[in-house]
Design a protein around this motif. Structure first.
Motif, PDB file in Angstrom:
ATOM      1  N   ARG A 241       0.845  -1.257  -0.132  1.00 16.08           N
ATOM      2  CA  ARG A 241      -0.052   0.023  -0.022  1.00 16.08           C
ATOM      3  C   ARG A 241       0.866   1.093   0.034  1.00 16.08           C
ATOM      4  NH1 ARG A 241      -2.130   0.562   5.880  1.00 16.08           N
ATOM      5  NH2 ARG A 241      -3.365  -1.194   5.539  1.00 16.08           N
ATOM      6  N   GLY A 242       0.557   2.148  -0.744  1.00 19.43           N
ATOM      7  CA  GLY A 242       1.221   3.482  -0.791  1.00 19.43           C
ATOM      8  C   GLY A 242       1.993   3.516  -2.050  1.00 19.43           C
ATOM      9  N   MET A 243       2.378   2.290  -2.768  1.00 22.76           N
ATOM     10  CA  MET A 243       3.219   2.419  -3.907  1.00 22.76           C
ATOM     11  C   MET A 243       2.341   2.638  -5.184  1.00 22.76           C
ATOM     12  SD  MET A 243       5.415  -1.168  -3.609  1.00 22.76           S
ATOM     13  CE  MET A 243       6.456  -1.307  -2.174  1.00 22.76           C
ATOM     14  N   VAL A 244       1.001   2.425  -5.042  1.00 22.57           N
ATOM     15  CA  VAL A 244       0.242   2.748  -6.382  1.00 22.57           C
ATOM     16  C   VAL A 244      -0.905   3.639  -5.712  1.00 22.57           C
ATOM     17  CG1 VAL A 244      -1.454   1.524  -7.775  1.00 22.57           C
ATOM     18  CG2 VAL A 244       0.536   0.380  -7.286  1.00 22.57           C
ATOM     19  N   GLY A 245      -1.211   4.725  -6.689  1.00 22.47           N
ATOM     20  CA  GLY A 245      -2.271   5.579  -6.415  1.00 22.47           C
ATOM     21  C   GLY A 245      -3.466   5.470  -6.738  1.00 22.47           C
ATOM     22  N   VAL A 246      -4.719   5.634  -5.899  1.00 16.60           N
ATOM     23  CA  VAL A 246      -6.078   5.113  -6.358  1.00 16.60           C
ATOM     24  C   VAL A 246      -6.730   6.698  -6.443  1.00 16.60           C
ATOM     25  CG1 VAL A 246      -7.866   3.745  -6.136  1.00 16.60           C
ATOM     26  CG2 VAL A 246      -5.838   2.802  -5.330  1.00 16.60           C
ATOM     27  N   VAL A 247      -7.758   6.905  -7.452  1.00 10.99           N
ATOM     28  CA  VAL A 247      -8.590   7.822  -7.648  1.00 10.99           C
ATOM     29  C   VAL A 247      -9.772   7.192  -7.416  1.00 10.99           C
ATOM     30  CG1 VAL A 247      -9.386   9.967  -8.485  1.00 10.99           C
ATOM     31  CG2 VAL A 247      -6.920   9.508  -8.543  1.00 10.99           C
ATOM     32  N   ALA A 248     -10.394   7.089  -6.232  1.00 11.25           N
ATOM     33  CA  ALA A 248     -11.767   6.458  -5.991  1.00 11.25           C
ATOM     34  C   ALA A 248     -13.019   7.213  -6.914  1.00 11.25           C
ATOM     35  CB  ALA A 248     -12.234   6.403  -4.794  1.00 11.25           C
ATOM     36  N   GLN A 249     -14.123   6.377  -7.112  1.00 14.19           N
ATOM     37  CA  GLN A 249     -15.138   6.888  -7.909  1.00 14.19           C
ATOM     38  C   GLN A 249     -15.579   8.187  -7.132  1.00 14.19           C
ATOM     39  OE1 GLN A 249     -17.041   3.119  -8.704  1.00 14.19           O
ATOM     40  NE2 GLN A 249     -18.618   4.073  -9.773  1.00 14.19           N
ATOM     41  N   ASN A 250     -15.579   8.241  -5.803  1.00 14.78           N
ATOM     42  CA  ASN A 250     -16.149   9.710  -5.273  1.00 14.78           C
ATOM     43  C   ASN A 250     -15.239  10.749  -4.645  1.00 14.78           C
ATOM     44  OD1 ASN A 250     -15.544   7.374  -3.717  1.00 14.78           O
ATOM     45  ND2 ASN A 250     -17.352   7.498  -2.346  1.00 14.78           N
ATOM     46  N   TYR A 251     -13.969  10.520  -5.358  1.00 11.67           N
ATOM     47  CA  TYR A 251     -12.941  11.577  -5.232  1.00 11.67           C
ATOM     48  C   TYR A 251     -12.943  11.977  -3.659  1.00 11.67           C
ATOM     49  CZ  TYR A 251     -14.888  12.239  -9.597  1.00 11.67           C
ATOM     50  OH  TYR A 251     -15.477  12.372 -11.112  1.00 11.67           O
ATOM     51  N   ILE A 252     -12.450  10.919  -3.071  1.00 10.40           N
ATOM     52  CA  ILE A 252     -12.102  11.168  -1.483  1.00 10.40           C
ATOM     53  C   ILE A 252     -11.085  12.420  -1.163  1.00 10.40           C
ATOM     54  CG2 ILE A 252     -11.773  10.180   0.757  1.00 10.40           C
ATOM     55  CD1 ILE A 252     -13.271   7.706  -0.631  1.00 10.40           C
ATOM     56  N   LEU A 253     -11.206  13.135  -0.054  1.00 11.28           N
ATOM     57  CA  LEU A 253     -10.344  14.002   0.248  1.00 11.28           C
ATOM     58  C   LEU A 253     -10.340  14.043   1.656  1.00 11.28           C
ATOM     59  CD1 LEU A 253     -10.610  16.754  -2.600  1.00 11.28           C
ATOM     60  CD2 LEU A 253      -8.539  15.115  -2.352  1.00 11.28           C
ATOM     61  N   PHE A 254      -9.478  14.720   2.451  1.00  7.73           N
ATOM     62  CA  PHE A 254      -9.519  14.872   3.775  1.00  7.73           C
ATOM     63  C   PHE A 254     -10.468  16.333   3.893  1.00  7.73           C
ATOM     64  CE2 PHE A 254      -5.241  12.797   3.789  1.00  7.73           C
ATOM     65  CZ  PHE A 254      -5.645  11.624   4.002  1.00  7.73           C
ATOM     66  N   ASP A 255     -11.585  16.119   4.207  1.00  8.58           N
ATOM     67  CA  ASP A 255     -12.565  17.167   4.385  1.00  8.58           C
ATOM     68  C   ASP A 255     -12.445  18.121   5.297  1.00  8.58           C
ATOM     69  OD1 ASP A 255     -14.234  16.458   2.097  1.00  8.58           O
ATOM     70  OD2 ASP A 255     -15.607  15.385   3.330  1.00  8.58           O
ATOM     71  N   LYS A 256     -11.584  17.994   6.353  1.00  5.72           N
ATOM     72  CA  LYS A 256     -11.267  18.711   7.472  1.00  5.72           C
ATOM     73  C   LYS A 256      -9.967  19.341   7.160  1.00  5.72           C
ATOM     74  CE  LYS A 256     -14.665  16.754   9.468  1.00  5.72           C
ATOM     75  NZ  LYS A 256     -15.330  15.724   8.692  1.00  5.72           N
TER      76      LYS A 256
END
Ligand SMILES: Nc1ncnc2c1ncn2[C@@H]1O[C@H](COP(=O)(O)OP(=O)(O)OP(=O)(O)O)[C@@H](O)[C@H]1O
Ligand SMILES: [Mg+2]
Lengths: 284, 259
Positions: free
Chosen positions: A97-112
């Motif tokens: 984990r951490g070697m491959v980036g994933v952009v999920a379907q709902n564009y998750i970000l750190f909202d805070k």
């Protein structure tokens, strides 16, 4: 005929070897095998100068529920496969984990966190000092034309802007590998074009950049990708589906001279090709 | 005919202007007071009688008792918040989940046997009041927060993990920071509950004073006007507490603000 573009293939960047996945006694994936080779493009075939930085873009097609997201989780090291392995680079390092980036379907970000903070934390996770992280984050914002949003929060962005930040975040942290789950869904025609351009741009940022894009649309996939993977299930002698999906079919757009050419989507060859793929897709 | 009746008067889901909304509030408030003034229950004092009780209550150190209660409440709320958040975050650990769930189940217990238990183990007086309040708030706050912490979509954890975060870092980023807004929301809900429990708890130990003690003393003497005047003070303080938490939420949760 379109002019074929000269390229050659070098060492493998990603290898999926006999990956199988069983969840709660249900076989989801079976014997998934695939390989992505480094594609090297030379503009001048004779003396091999003017090398274009050309990353690889894979279009990943398969019906809903076939297991695309599950395979993504394995490729990103988020899910351990029941059998087989995923190897990265020439040395074949098992993915973590951490070697491959994933952009999920709902564009998750750190909202805070603010947009800048979202990007900076990604850069510091990659090992940058705070100062370098800030510089790289600002450069990324400039590239994605979102400098004015640096101090905004994710909830204050539009869907398209969130998507770009989610991509930027993964690029800052994960070198070279990017998995995108349905980046085109819910976008209008203009935005789809922009996302296509963005994918091409990321692909050409670095020779080793490798992007796998899930979509349900064959034409869309063919217009950004230089290779297509079709996922499906085997059938037994009575024609019934056997549990467990695999990559049933791959198409190389480079060989057919259909990759990397902006105007290509309007040509006869391209239309014939997508029709062929669509027919195959429906028969899988 | 219909034209002359504004839609907000009889249709649901309408959004009248601020002025109209304030007018509605004022009219309904006045109607409430009038109903109170004209009710015929003998035991229930009229508004003016209640108002008249205030000077007498001020002589009985109303303000002092209110402060005593308020400070006790603040301390209890602070401690209960720390406990509840700890249990909730701890519930993300396999070994912590049963414990946090168990704490939440304690809300079905009655207070009766507990009073004695707390008195023996922790001590009487102030400590007893404090521990009862902390207990009451914590069991409910923990239930709410555990469910918040377990409703986080799996994708949010995956997102943090793709950014090379280890599980401890994920706990901080996704669980603690990610649910901060919900934690404050639950703080507001459970503070109302705690404030309601306060007068009951203060009845257990009367030596320290406090608004609950004052209330019970006046109740004993059947001074209904004073009792209702004190209830009004309790209500007003409760509303003030909600207001303060609202301000806190607005100051902290800047990520909610639409540009
Ligand atoms: N935790 C789980 N346990 C058991 N089965 C699961 C689990 N998660 C997903 N599945 C099953 O795995 C299969 C593949 O799901 P996946 O989400 O990978 O599909 P997908 O190809 O991404 O579909 P879509 O295009 O709709 O997103 C589905 O049949 C789903 O029901
Ligand atoms: Mg999916």
């Amino acid at each position: 005929m379109n002019n074929p573009i000269h390229y050659r293939e070098a060492e493998p960047l990603l290898r999926i070897q006999n990956v199988g996945l069983t969840l709660n006694g249900q076989v989801i994936l079976r014997d998934v095998n695939a390989e992505i080779l480094d594609v090297i493009r030379d503009v001048d075939e004779v003396d091999r100068v003017n090398k274009v930085k050309q990353g690889q873009v894979i279009g990943f097609l398969g019906r809903s529920g076939i297991g695309k997201t599950q395979l993504f989780r394995i490729l990103a090291g988020l899910q351990k496969p029941t059998t087989g392995q995923v190897l990265l680079g020439e040395q074949g390092i098992p993915v973590e984990r951490g070697m491959v980036g994933v952009v999920a379907q709902n564009y998750i970000l750190f909202d805070k966190r603010t947009i800048l903070s979202n990007l900076m934390i990604a850069a510091t996770q990659a090992g940058d000092t705070k100062q370098v992280a800030k510089e790289r984050a600002m450069t990324m914002l400039e590239r994605f034309k979102l400098t004015d949003k640096a101090n905004a929060y994710p909830k204050q962005l539009s869907g398209g802007q969130r998507q770009r930040i989610a991509i930027a975040q993964q690029i800052l942290c994960n070198n070279h590998y990017l998995l995108m789950d349905e980046p085109f869904s819910g976008l209008d025609l203009v935005m789809k074009g922009k996302v296509s351009e963005l994918i091409q741009e990321i692909a050409q940022m670095d020779e080793k950049n490798t992007i796998i894009v899930v979509t349900h649309d064959v034409s869309e996939a063919s217009s950004v990708a230089d290779e297509l993977w079709l996922m499906g299930r085997d059938r037994d002698s009575d024609g019934n589906e056997i549990a467990g999906s695999k990559i049933k079919m791959t198409y190389d757009l480079k060989v057919r001279g259909l990759a990397w050419q902006p105007g290509i989507t309007l040509t006869r060859e391209f239309l014939d090709f997508t029709t062929e793929v669509k027919e195959k897709f429906l028969s899988l | 005919m219909k034209k002359y009746i504004p839609e907000w008067l009889y249709l649901p889901n309408m959004k009248p202007s601020d002025q109209i909304m304030w007018a509605i509030i004022a009219v309904e408030f006045v109607i409430g007071i009038l109903l109170w003034q004209n009710q015929t229950f003998e035991l229930l004092p009229k508004p003016l009688e209640v108002m008249a009780a205030f000077p007498k209550l001020l002589k009985q150190d109303l303000i002092y008792h209110l402060m005593v209660s308020f400070m006790l409440f603040l301390e209890a709320l602070g401690i209960a918040t720390l406990f509840s958040l700890f249990f909730a975050y701890f519930s993300r650990f396999s070994v912590g989940y049963p414990i946090a769930t168990g704490v939440g189940l304690l809300r079905f217990l009655g207070m009766t046997g507990l009073t004695y238990l707390f008195q023996v183990t922790l001590g009487g007086g102030y400590i007893l009041k404090l521990s009862m309040l902390v207990f009451g708030i914590t069991v409910f706050y923990t239930v709410g927060m555990v469910s918040v912490v377990h409703d986080i979509p799996e994708e949010e954890f995956d997102h943090a993990r793709t950014l090379k975060m280890g599980e401890w870092h994920v706990l901080y980023e996704v669980v603690i920071l990610g649910t901060l807004d919900k934690a404050i929301d639950l703080l507001r809900q459970n503070s109302a509950m705690g404030w309601m429990m306060l007068t009951m708890v203060e009845g257990l130990v009367r030596s320290d004073g406090g608004i609950g003690t004052l209330l019970l003393n006046n109740d004993k003497h059947f001074d209904m006007a004073s009792v209702y005047a004190i209830q009004l003070c309790i209500l007003a303080t409760g509303i003030l507490i909600q207001f303060i938490i609202d301000l806190l939420q607005r100051a902290i949760c800047r990520w909610e603000v639409r540009l």
